[in-house]
Design an enzyme around this catalytic site. Structure first.
Site, PDB file in Angstrom:
ATOM      1  N   ASP A  18       0.842  -1.200   0.000  1.00 27.12           N
ATOM      2  CA  ASP A  18       0.000   0.000   0.000  1.00 27.12           C
ATOM      3  C   ASP A  18       0.879   1.251   0.000  1.00 27.12           C
ATOM      4  OD1 ASP A  18      -1.494  -2.245   0.766  1.00 27.12           O
ATOM      5  OD2 ASP A  18      -2.910  -1.034   1.899  1.00 27.12           O
ATOM      6  N   HIS A  20      -0.200   4.682  -0.297  1.00 27.27           N
ATOM      7  CA  HIS A  20      -0.811   5.750   0.509  1.00 27.27           C
ATOM      8  C   HIS A  20      -0.126   7.106   0.334  1.00 27.27           C
ATOM      9  CE1 HIS A  20      -4.049   3.795   2.582  1.00 27.27           C
ATOM     10  NE2 HIS A  20      -3.271   2.833   3.053  1.00 27.27           N
ATOM     11  N   ASP A  47      -4.714   0.916  -2.632  1.00 28.08           N
ATOM     12  CA  ASP A  47      -4.540   2.010  -1.674  1.00 28.08           C
ATOM     13  C   ASP A  47      -3.387   2.905  -2.106  1.00 28.08           C
ATOM     14  OD1 ASP A  47      -6.717   1.237  -0.207  1.00 28.08           O
ATOM     15  OD2 ASP A  47      -5.614   0.786   1.633  1.00 28.08           O
ATOM     16  N   ASN A  73      -9.504  -0.245  -0.747  1.00 27.22           N
ATOM     17  CA  ASN A  73     -10.646   0.341  -0.055  1.00 27.22           C
ATOM     18  C   ASN A  73     -10.574   1.867  -0.005  1.00 27.22           C
ATOM     19  OD1 ASN A  73      -8.470  -0.334   1.939  1.00 27.22           O
ATOM     20  ND2 ASN A  73      -9.826   0.725   3.361  1.00 27.22           N
ATOM     21  N   HIS A  74      -9.367   2.427  -0.069  1.00 30.72           N
ATOM     22  CA  HIS A  74      -9.275   3.889  -0.051  1.00 30.72           C
ATOM     23  C   HIS A  74      -9.689   4.503  -1.382  1.00 30.72           C
ATOM     24  CE1 HIS A  74      -7.608   4.940   3.943  1.00 30.72           C
ATOM     25  NE2 HIS A  74      -7.381   3.632   3.939  1.00 30.72           N
ATOM     26  N   HIS A 181      -3.576  -4.078   2.520  1.00 32.43           N
ATOM     27  CA  HIS A 181      -4.717  -3.717   3.370  1.00 32.43           C
ATOM     28  C   HIS A 181      -4.427  -3.766   4.867  1.00 32.43           C
ATOM     29  CE1 HIS A 181      -8.817  -2.859   4.346  1.00 32.43           C
ATOM     30  NE2 HIS A 181      -9.078  -4.060   4.836  1.00 32.43           N
TER      31      HIS A 181
END
Length: 216
Positions: A18, A20, A47, A73-74, A181
């Protein structure tokens, strides 16, 4: 739902956890392995955004020819928030989960880039590596990869049952699966499922691994 990639006969394949919004960490990790965008491929567990200031730059990677991500999910949080508007519960949920960067990037620009990125963010990918197959989703794989089409999309993007139970049952129908995740202190393997989200936004550690290492 699933995009299948044939073997890379020109270069190497890598998986990254991820991101981010940690664009600088990603570039540093790519430099360390000598990543060549002309021949190598980078597979991202999703993500790309939130909790990092460079989220827009990371989201823009989705349309690069060497970058292949799945939906996290983001990305789902952002999609719901932008669809429902700034007075919605979905918007508040996105802000709580790191969506504040939209204020600097601009709602209109983020909506445009996200809509373009989503065209390149399926729920699952499968990569041929050295005569074997590695699946990739964001969160929770189905028990049998061949039944992927029957899996609950919300579980694929949000699920944590397998890792919470430390379930080491191999996913059938595929040689390995790579997911993100759930933050782990270091890359973790349960059965044939590899968890590679090492919390780059809070630890500064972004995991990038050569695909061949996952099959040893």
């Amino acid at each position: 739902m699933l995009i299948v990639h044939e073997v890379n006969i020109r270069g190497r394949d890598f998986f990254v956890g991820d991101i981010h919004g940690q664009h600088r960490l990603l570039l540093e990790a790519m430099r360390r392995v000598g990543f060549d965008p002309a021949t190598d491929r980078l597979f991202s567990v999703g993500d790309l955004i939130d909790r990092g200031a460079d989220s827009l730059a990371c989201l823009s990677l989705a349309s690069r020819p060497w970058f292949h991500a799945v939906r996290g999910n983001h990305e789902e949080l952002a999609l719901s928030a932008l669809r429902e508007g700034q007075d919605s519960t979905a918007w508040a949920l996105w802000m709580i989960n790191g969506g504040g960067w939209v204020a600097c990037s601009g709602v209109g620009e983020v909506r445009k880039i996200l809509n373009e990125a989503l065209r390149h963010l399926p729920l699952a990918r499968e990569v041929a590596i050295a005569g074997k197959r590695i699946g990739m989703i964001h969160a929770e794989p189905p028990a049998d990869w061949s039944r992927l089409a029957d899996a609950d999309p919300e579980t694929l993007v949000w699920g944590r049952t397998r890792i919470q139970r430390r379930d080491e049952t191999p996913v059938a129908g595929v040689d390995a699966v790579v997911v993100g995740h759930t933050i782990v202190e270091r890359p973790l393997t349960l059965g044939n499922v590899h968890y590679i989200d090492t919390g780059a936004f809070c630890t500064g550690q972004l995991t990038l691994v050569d695909a061949r290492e996952l099959l040893r």
